[in-house]
Design a protein around this motif. Structure first.
Motif, PDB file in Angstrom:
ATOM      1  N   ARG A 191       3.490 -30.087   1.733  1.00 54.15           N
ATOM      2  CA  ARG A 191       3.207 -29.776   2.926  1.00 54.15           C
ATOM      3  C   ARG A 191       2.191 -28.673   3.375  1.00 54.15           C
ATOM      4  O   ARG A 191       1.849 -28.073   4.271  1.00 54.15           O
ATOM      5  CB  ARG A 191       4.479 -29.577   3.912  1.00 54.15           C
ATOM      6  CG  ARG A 191       5.137 -30.962   4.159  1.00 54.15           C
ATOM      7  CD  ARG A 191       6.350 -30.789   5.095  1.00 54.15           C
ATOM      8  NE  ARG A 191       7.307 -30.125   4.355  1.00 54.15           N
ATOM      9  CZ  ARG A 191       8.564 -30.601   4.162  1.00 54.15           C
ATOM     10  NH1 ARG A 191       8.865 -31.607   4.322  1.00 54.15           N
ATOM     11  NH2 ARG A 191       9.281 -29.790   3.212  1.00 54.15           N
ATOM     12  N   LEU A 192       2.163 -27.784   2.199  1.00 52.93           N
ATOM     13  CA  LEU A 192       1.290 -26.415   2.030  1.00 52.93           C
ATOM     14  C   LEU A 192      -0.393 -26.951   2.369  1.00 52.93           C
ATOM     15  O   LEU A 192      -0.668 -27.924   2.107  1.00 52.93           O
ATOM     16  CB  LEU A 192       1.373 -25.819   0.860  1.00 52.93           C
ATOM     17  CG  LEU A 192       2.895 -25.148   0.461  1.00 52.93           C
ATOM     18  CD1 LEU A 192       2.837 -24.807  -0.934  1.00 52.93           C
ATOM     19  CD2 LEU A 192       2.946 -24.138   1.540  1.00 52.93           C
ATOM     20  N   PRO A 193      -1.063 -25.770   2.800  1.00 50.25           N
ATOM     21  CA  PRO A 193      -2.440 -26.092   2.899  1.00 50.25           C
ATOM     22  C   PRO A 193      -2.965 -26.510   1.410  1.00 50.25           C
ATOM     23  O   PRO A 193      -2.565 -26.220   0.560  1.00 50.25           O
ATOM     24  CB  PRO A 193      -2.981 -24.915   3.237  1.00 50.25           C
ATOM     25  CG  PRO A 193      -1.887 -23.891   4.088  1.00 50.25           C
ATOM     26  CD  PRO A 193      -0.356 -24.429   3.285  1.00 50.25           C
ATOM     27  N   ASP A 194      -3.910 -27.399   1.478  1.00 47.23           N
ATOM     28  CA  ASP A 194      -4.216 -27.972   0.465  1.00 47.23           C
ATOM     29  C   ASP A 194      -4.800 -26.941  -0.713  1.00 47.23           C
ATOM     30  O   ASP A 194      -4.428 -27.149  -1.953  1.00 47.23           O
ATOM     31  CB  ASP A 194      -5.622 -28.987   0.679  1.00 47.23           C
ATOM     32  CG  ASP A 194      -5.086 -30.157   1.291  1.00 47.23           C
ATOM     33  OD1 ASP A 194      -3.997 -30.658   0.844  1.00 47.23           O
ATOM     34  OD2 ASP A 194      -6.188 -30.897   1.684  1.00 47.23           O
ATOM     35  N   ASP A 195      -5.586 -25.917  -0.279  1.00 46.87           N
ATOM     36  CA  ASP A 195      -5.916 -24.793  -1.380  1.00 46.87           C
ATOM     37  C   ASP A 195      -4.930 -24.224  -1.979  1.00 46.87           C
ATOM     38  O   ASP A 195      -4.770 -24.016  -3.163  1.00 46.87           O
ATOM     39  CB  ASP A 195      -7.143 -23.995  -0.583  1.00 46.87           C
ATOM     40  CG  ASP A 195      -6.549 -23.128   0.225  1.00 46.87           C
ATOM     41  OD1 ASP A 195      -5.496 -23.665   1.071  1.00 46.87           O
ATOM     42  OD2 ASP A 195      -6.931 -22.173   0.854  1.00 46.87           O
ATOM     43  N   LEU A 196      -3.705 -23.954  -1.203  1.00 47.05           N
ATOM     44  CA  LEU A 196      -2.745 -23.081  -1.844  1.00 47.05           C
ATOM     45  C   LEU A 196      -1.907 -24.180  -2.649  1.00 47.05           C
ATOM     46  O   LEU A 196      -1.424 -23.813  -3.898  1.00 47.05           O
ATOM     47  CB  LEU A 196      -1.876 -22.545  -0.664  1.00 47.05           C
ATOM     48  CG  LEU A 196      -0.518 -21.853  -1.145  1.00 47.05           C
ATOM     49  CD1 LEU A 196      -0.696 -21.164  -2.123  1.00 47.05           C
ATOM     50  CD2 LEU A 196       0.290 -21.397   0.177  1.00 47.05           C
TER      51      LEU A 196
END
Length: 90
Positions: A37-42
């Motif tokens: 569920r984290l932002p894609d880049d992270l």
């Protein structure tokens, strides 16, 4: 540190204030940390590079609770991880 079952990622802005909704990182049934569920880049960075441990090693989401503990230590001016989902104003 106690065995953690979840931590929260808090998005922050250029003034280092928490903005938006925190993202919960839970342990999956297999014991790994669920970073989906984290932002894609992270998410991609954590899956690819993991988190450094204090002894020079690297720990990946598959390490579960240990990974969550290291996320708390790795909080910085760019990324904030906490055990609470409440937003803090500085």
């Amino acid at each position: 540190m106690a065995n953690l079952e979840c931590v929260f990622y808090h998005p922050i802005d250029s003034r280092q204030e928490e903005i938006g909704r925190p993202v919960r990182i839970d342990l999956r049934s297999d014991g790994a940390a669920d970073v989906s569920r984290l932002p894609d880049d992270l998410r991609k960075r954590l899956e690819r590079s993991g988190v450094s441990d204090p002894f020079g090693g690297v720990v990946f989401p598959e390490a579960g609770s240990k990974f969550l503990e290291l996320l708390l230590i790795s909080s910085s001016g760019y990324e904030r991880f906490r055990t609470s989902d409440s937003i803090q104003r500085l």
